[in-house]
Design an enzyme around this catalytic site. Structure first.
Site, PDB file in Angstrom:
ATOM      1  N   THR A 187       6.415   7.520  -1.248  1.00 58.71           N
ATOM      2  CA  THR A 187       5.752   8.491  -2.138  1.00 58.71           C
ATOM      3  C   THR A 187       4.287   8.738  -1.784  1.00 58.71           C
ATOM      4  O   THR A 187       3.592   9.478  -2.477  1.00 58.71           O
ATOM      5  CB  THR A 187       5.811   8.038  -3.616  1.00 58.71           C
TER       6      THR A 187
ATOM      7  N   ILE B  26      -0.013  -4.526  -4.795  1.00 64.12           N
ATOM      8  CA  ILE B  26       1.162  -5.332  -4.436  1.00 64.12           C
ATOM      9  C   ILE B  26       0.785  -6.551  -3.579  1.00 64.12           C
ATOM     10  O   ILE B  26       1.490  -7.558  -3.602  1.00 64.12           O
ATOM     11  CB  ILE B  26       2.253  -4.465  -3.761  1.00 64.12           C
TER      12      ILE B  26
ATOM     13  N   TYR C  82       4.377   9.608   3.263  1.00 63.55           N
ATOM     14  CA  TYR C  82       5.686  10.173   3.620  1.00 63.55           C
ATOM     15  C   TYR C  82       6.168  11.275   2.678  1.00 63.55           C
ATOM     16  O   TYR C  82       7.236  11.857   2.891  1.00 63.55           O
ATOM     17  CB  TYR C  82       6.733   9.056   3.748  1.00 63.55           C
TER      18      TYR C  82
ATOM     19  N   GLY D  17      -2.071   3.151   3.812  1.00 65.01           N
ATOM     20  CA  GLY D  17      -1.461   2.879   2.510  1.00 65.01           C
ATOM     21  C   GLY D  17      -1.130   1.411   2.288  1.00 65.01           C
ATOM     22  O   GLY D  17      -1.901   0.511   2.643  1.00 65.01           O
ATOM     23  N   VAL D  18       0.025   1.163   1.708  1.00 70.93           N
ATOM     24  CA  VAL D  18       0.471  -0.207   1.400  1.00 70.93           C
ATOM     25  C   VAL D  18       0.523  -1.053   2.677  1.00 70.93           C
ATOM     26  O   VAL D  18       0.132  -2.229   2.674  1.00 70.93           O
ATOM     27  CB  VAL D  18       1.895  -0.189   0.797  1.00 70.93           C
ATOM     28  N   ASP D  19       1.041  -0.453   3.725  1.00 73.04           N
ATOM     29  CA  ASP D  19       1.207  -1.138   5.003  1.00 73.04           C
ATOM     30  C   ASP D  19      -0.133  -1.712   5.484  1.00 73.04           C
ATOM     31  O   ASP D  19      -0.241  -2.906   5.825  1.00 73.04           O
ATOM     32  CB  ASP D  19       1.746  -0.101   6.004  1.00 73.04           C
TER      33      ASP D  19
END
Ligand code: ADP
Length: 175
Positions: free
Chosen positions: A124, A11, A127, A32-34
């Site tokens: 997902t 992303i 969390y 993760g994404v963060d």
């Protein structure tokens, strides 16, 4: 729906007006994404998050809510940070809170003038939200919002083929 794009990717590489971050309530970055967004986007994002914490959310951003920052070195213009529910803690409010992440992020994008928004699969990862349940909620919330905003489009960006397949199969079964 043809204004929903489902893809595999990272992303942080999405060249859209706004990408959504699966943040945590501290807004100070994480895994993760963060972690990927802060690492790739650089310190401008964290600086803005610190200001938001200071002025708007001294106790942290509540679950289901969102805030926006600019996107630093990322290709997008904005990052919308939302806090997804932690699955084993959200009880009967899980679905509502997860839907709120999507709906409120899209409302914020619209306010920012963004017509194309990219989402990761919020909640997902760390969390722990079951991926098929999360897929159903995410798709419903986004589809419902887009039905009222016919100039907007959304990309769901999955990290791998398996996650994308779970999403696509859930939608085929339930919609
Ligand atoms: P949460 O804490 O909300 O569960 P995570 O970041 O742990 O958020 O994971 C959310 C989803 O994002 C997971 O399915 C994970 O595989 C996926 N993910 C991780 N990194 C990326 C990335 N760079 N681009 C897109 N999706 C990612």
């Amino acid at each position: 729906m043809d204004r929903i794009i489902i893809k595999i990717g990272d992303i942080t590489k999405e060249n859209v007006c706004a990408i959504v971050n699966a943040a945590n309530c501290s807004l100070m970055g994480g895994g993760g994404v963060d972690g990927a967004i802060h690492r790739t986007g650089g310190s401008e994002i964290l600086q803005e998050c610190k200001k938001i914490r200071e002025h708007e959310y001294p106790d942290g951003l509540p679950t289901g809510e969102c805030v926006s920052t600019r996107a630093g070195n990322l290709a997008s213009m904005y990052v919308i940070h939302t806090v997804g529910p932690i699955y084993h803690q959200c009880g009967e409010h899980c679905d509502e809170l997860l839907a709120s992440c999507y709906t409120k992020s899209l409302k914020m994008a619209d306010t920012l003038g963004c017509k194309h928004v990219a989402f990761p699969a919020i909640s997902t990862g760390i969390y722990g939200y079951p991926k098929d349940k999360a897929a159903h909620i995410a798709y419903e919330a986004v589809k419902h919002f887009l039905e009222g905003h016919d100039d907007m489009e959304v990309s769901f960006v999955f990290h791998n083929n398996e996650d994308k397949a779970i999403f696509v199969n859930t939608i085929k079964e339930k919609h």
